[in-house]
Design an enzyme around this catalytic site. Sequence first.
Site, PDB file in Angstrom:
ATOM      1  CE  LYS A  53      -3.739  -2.398   2.286  1.00 61.02           C
ATOM      2  NZ  LYS A  53      -4.247  -3.013   3.592  1.00 61.02           N
ATOM      3  CD  GLN A  97      -3.707  -4.454   6.738  1.00 58.42           C
ATOM      4  OE1 GLN A  97      -3.363  -3.451   5.979  1.00 58.42           O
ATOM      5  NE2 GLN A  97      -3.846  -5.484   6.412  1.00 58.42           N
ATOM      6  CG  ASP A 120      -9.992  -1.239   3.957  1.00 54.35           C
ATOM      7  OD1 ASP A 120      -9.528  -1.400   2.936  1.00 54.35           O
ATOM      8  OD2 ASP A 120      -9.574  -1.686   5.125  1.00 54.35           O
TER       9      ASP A 120
END
Length: 283
Positions: A53, A97, A120
């Site tokens: 990322k 995460q 997300d």
Amino acid sequence: MTATILSGKELATKKREQLKLEVERLKAEGVSPKLVIILVGNDPASISYIKGKQKASEETGVDFHLDHLPESTSEEELVKLIEHYNEKEDVDGILVQLPLPDHINEKTVIETISPEKDVDGFHPINVGRMLTGQEAFLPCTPAGIVEMIKAADIELAGKHVVVVGRSNIVGKPVGQLLLNENATVTYCHSKTGDLKKFTSEADVLIVAVGRANMITSEHIKDGAVVIDVGVNRLETGKLVGDVAFDEAINKASVITPVPGGVGPMTITMLVSNTVISAKKRLS
């Protein structure tokens, strides 16, 4: 028949080039897109994903910031940090995460992230907006899959899509996105009887269960499009998908490889969502 390889890596490279131009235009107007990722603990897989990322962010010019917190971080401390970033106008995307340590409630954390910064696409408000066809941040893997299918000029309207897997991250949302594209969608899962009956009728087969080589040639209809979301490491160290690639390539018309298929597009869609969020600062 030998299937055409649908490379997510190639498509991701093209999309990142487009995103880089968009970021340059935004910066010229005084907006510098910024993505914040919060990692709790030292899970090796999570650290590897975050590196990908970060690389995608740097390639496109998106500002990247990582808060790497110790495993002992409390839920309260994590929630306060998210709330801090919710209030910061220069932060466009917040990602925590997963997975989180057992003492932290994942649902609480996801719902703390502002829906307007939930790049997300996991917040219940964004999920609800997606289900009802409203503008929303779409979950990255499903959005990447749809983009790959469209880039390959594969018609979805009226086609029978079978999704194997019903996770909230991939299975459920990808089926909904394809339903929005006028496909007819069937979900299969661990309790489905006679899986082959369903998968062998699919015009488009999407597999996201995390079981190495689970889908063989006998599961696949001649000429089907096969999208393999699984990433599994064998004892030999080799990475393979949920689909037995060497068998499926002689049955399908189009197939995604593992690695180099869906994965690069997942990360790219995260950056895309961050850029979309940054654009809203101009309105």
